[in-house]
Design a protein around this motif. Structure first.
Motif, PDB file in Angstrom:
ATOM      1  N   GLU A  95       0.828  -1.188  -0.059  1.00 36.84           N
ATOM      2  CA  GLU A  95      -0.092  -0.165   0.129  1.00 36.84           C
ATOM      3  C   GLU A  95       0.741   1.358   0.050  1.00 36.84           C
ATOM      4  OE1 GLU A  95      -3.578   2.034   2.463  1.00 36.84           O
ATOM      5  OE2 GLU A  95      -3.063  -0.033   3.180  1.00 36.84           O
ATOM      6  N   VAL A  96       1.880   1.303   1.029  1.00 38.54           N
ATOM      7  CA  VAL A  96       2.813   2.607   0.932  1.00 38.54           C
ATOM      8  C   VAL A  96       3.599   2.597  -0.349  1.00 38.54           C
ATOM      9  CG1 VAL A  96       4.926   3.355   2.121  1.00 38.54           C
ATOM     10  CG2 VAL A  96       2.870   2.546   3.452  1.00 38.54           C
ATOM     11  N   GLY A  97       3.984   1.513  -1.019  1.00 38.08           N
ATOM     12  CA  GLY A  97       4.813   1.493  -2.161  1.00 38.08           C
ATOM     13  C   GLY A  97       4.072   2.078  -3.562  1.00 38.08           C
ATOM     14  N   GLN A  98       2.725   1.818  -3.358  1.00 34.35           N
ATOM     15  CA  GLN A  98       1.563   2.107  -4.286  1.00 34.35           C
ATOM     16  C   GLN A  98       1.521   3.594  -4.310  1.00 34.35           C
ATOM     17  OE1 GLN A  98      -1.215  -0.829  -4.639  1.00 34.35           O
ATOM     18  NE2 GLN A  98       0.099  -2.128  -6.121  1.00 34.35           N
ATOM     19  N   ILE A  99       1.191   4.005  -3.103  1.00 30.49           N
ATOM     20  CA  ILE A  99       0.812   5.261  -2.536  1.00 30.49           C
ATOM     21  C   ILE A  99       2.125   6.238  -2.912  1.00 30.49           C
ATOM     22  CG2 ILE A  99       0.543   6.992  -1.054  1.00 30.49           C
ATOM     23  CD1 ILE A  99      -1.126   4.985   0.469  1.00 30.49           C
ATOM     24  N   LEU A 100       3.202   6.125  -2.651  1.00 33.48           N
ATOM     25  CA  LEU A 100       4.313   6.860  -3.277  1.00 33.48           C
ATOM     26  C   LEU A 100       4.411   6.919  -4.660  1.00 33.48           C
ATOM     27  CD1 LEU A 100       7.149   5.647  -0.470  1.00 33.48           C
ATOM     28  CD2 LEU A 100       5.724   7.906  -0.539  1.00 33.48           C
ATOM     29  N   ALA A 101       4.450   5.800  -5.392  1.00 35.19           N
ATOM     30  CA  ALA A 101       4.535   5.515  -6.787  1.00 35.19           C
ATOM     31  C   ALA A 101       3.420   6.472  -7.430  1.00 35.19           C
ATOM     32  CB  ALA A 101       4.421   4.097  -7.327  1.00 35.19           C
ATOM     33  N   HIS A 102       2.243   6.475  -6.954  1.00 41.58           N
ATOM     34  CA  HIS A 102       1.095   7.391  -7.442  1.00 41.58           C
ATOM     35  C   HIS A 102       1.337   8.653  -7.151  1.00 41.58           C
ATOM     36  CE1 HIS A 102      -2.799   8.438  -8.760  1.00 41.58           C
ATOM     37  NE2 HIS A 102      -3.014   9.018  -7.834  1.00 41.58           N
ATOM     38  N   ARG A 103       1.799   9.038  -5.891  1.00 42.43           N
ATOM     39  CA  ARG A 103       2.219  10.442  -5.847  1.00 42.43           C
ATOM     40  C   ARG A 103       3.374  11.006  -6.459  1.00 42.43           C
ATOM     41  NH1 ARG A 103       5.663  11.888  -0.779  1.00 42.43           N
ATOM     42  NH2 ARG A 103       7.054  11.117  -2.011  1.00 42.43           N
ATOM     43  N   ASP A 104       4.414  10.233  -6.673  1.00 38.17           N
ATOM     44  CA  ASP A 104       5.495  10.541  -7.725  1.00 38.17           C
ATOM     45  C   ASP A 104       5.069  10.743  -9.008  1.00 38.17           C
ATOM     46  OD1 ASP A 104       7.262  10.462  -5.428  1.00 38.17           O
ATOM     47  OD2 ASP A 104       8.151   8.717  -5.904  1.00 38.17           O
ATOM     48  N   ALA A 105       4.181   9.923  -9.618  1.00 34.03           N
ATOM     49  CA  ALA A 105       3.433  10.019 -10.796  1.00 34.03           C
ATOM     50  C   ALA A 105       2.818  11.331 -11.101  1.00 34.03           C
ATOM     51  CB  ALA A 105       2.842   8.701 -11.352  1.00 34.03           C
ATOM     52  N   GLN A 106       2.317  11.554 -10.078  1.00 38.40           N
ATOM     53  CA  GLN A 106       1.063  12.859 -10.122  1.00 38.40           C
ATOM     54  C   GLN A 106       2.191  14.148  -9.875  1.00 38.40           C
ATOM     55  OE1 GLN A 106      -1.694  12.937 -10.917  1.00 38.40           O
ATOM     56  NE2 GLN A 106      -2.738  11.266 -10.429  1.00 38.40           N
ATOM     57  N   GLY A 107       3.147  13.952  -9.059  1.00 43.99           N
ATOM     58  CA  GLY A 107       4.148  15.003  -8.948  1.00 43.99           C
ATOM     59  C   GLY A 107       4.772  15.435 -10.453  1.00 43.99           C
ATOM     60  N   GLY A 108       5.209  14.407 -11.099  1.00 41.54           N
ATOM     61  CA  GLY A 108       5.743  14.560 -12.395  1.00 41.54           C
ATOM     62  C   GLY A 108       4.840  15.082 -13.440  1.00 41.54           C
ATOM     63  N   SER A 109       3.424  14.926 -13.231  1.00 40.16           N
ATOM     64  CA  SER A 109       2.705  15.733 -14.430  1.00 40.16           C
ATOM     65  C   SER A 109       2.372  16.800 -13.985  1.00 40.16           C
ATOM     66  CB  SER A 109       1.534  14.551 -14.539  1.00 40.16           C
ATOM     67  OG  SER A 109       0.710  14.777 -13.385  1.00 40.16           O
TER      68      SER A 109
END
Length: 172
Positions: free
Chosen positions: A152-166
């Motif tokens: 859960e934490v890994g997917q939240i961080l991956a999603h946050r990083d993907a959103q931050g990049g866009s």
């Protein structure tokens, strides 16, 4: 938590081996070998010597106690904040990894003896790679909960990083 876009540090969460109950029979063989050697030393029938007794006991201990312990000790599992790493092998080491950010399913199997000892077998599968099987995991419920939290934490961080990049692209 690190700011978006900055890679987080990989931290060790747990390192464990399979449950030590696998060494139960080895411990019984060790106790029996020492007991029998102590009993029969200098009490052997004619024609047999003490060195024969000691050689047989030593061979028995090496084959049924030392080798199983070395094999048990050569297999370990490490859980970090980024991945699960399974090591095995004595001479040539084999290493398998499964990333939390990629996601995987967790299957727990517990036989009657495993339930008695609080252990179980965990199978991790992401649907692409071969399943990662962790046999006789001690405190299997705690390890299962830890793995679920890390996914859960890994997917939240991956999603946050993907959103931050866009967001950075939209601002430019």
């Amino acid at each position: 938590m690190p700011p978006p876009g900055v890679p987080s540090e990989e931290l060790l969460i747990a390192r464990f081996r399979s449950h030590a109950r696998r060494l139960f029979w080895s411990a019984l063989v060790l106790i029996a070998a020492f007991g029998a050697t102590g009993f029969f030393y200098d009490n052997l029938p004619e024609g047999l010597e003490n060195w024969m007794l000691l050689s047989a006991a030593g061979l028995l201990v090496i084959l049924l106690v030392v080798f199983p312990f070395i094999i048990w000790h050569s297999r370990s599992t490490t859980i970090t904040t980024r991945r699960v790493i399974a090591h095995q092998g004595i001479g040539a080491r084999q290493r398998r990894e499964m990333s939390h950010a990629r996601g995987y399913t967790i299957a727990v199997r517990r036989g009657p003896l495993q339930r008695l000892w609080g252990s179980g077998t965990i199978v991790l599968s992401n649907g692409v790679d071969a399943a990662l099987r962790l046999p006789n995991v001690p405190n299997v419920t705690l390890v299962h909960e830890t793995l679920a939290d890390q996914i859960e934490v890994g997917q939240i961080l991956a999603h946050r990083d993907a959103q931050g990049g866009s967001d950075d692209i939209d601002r430019a």
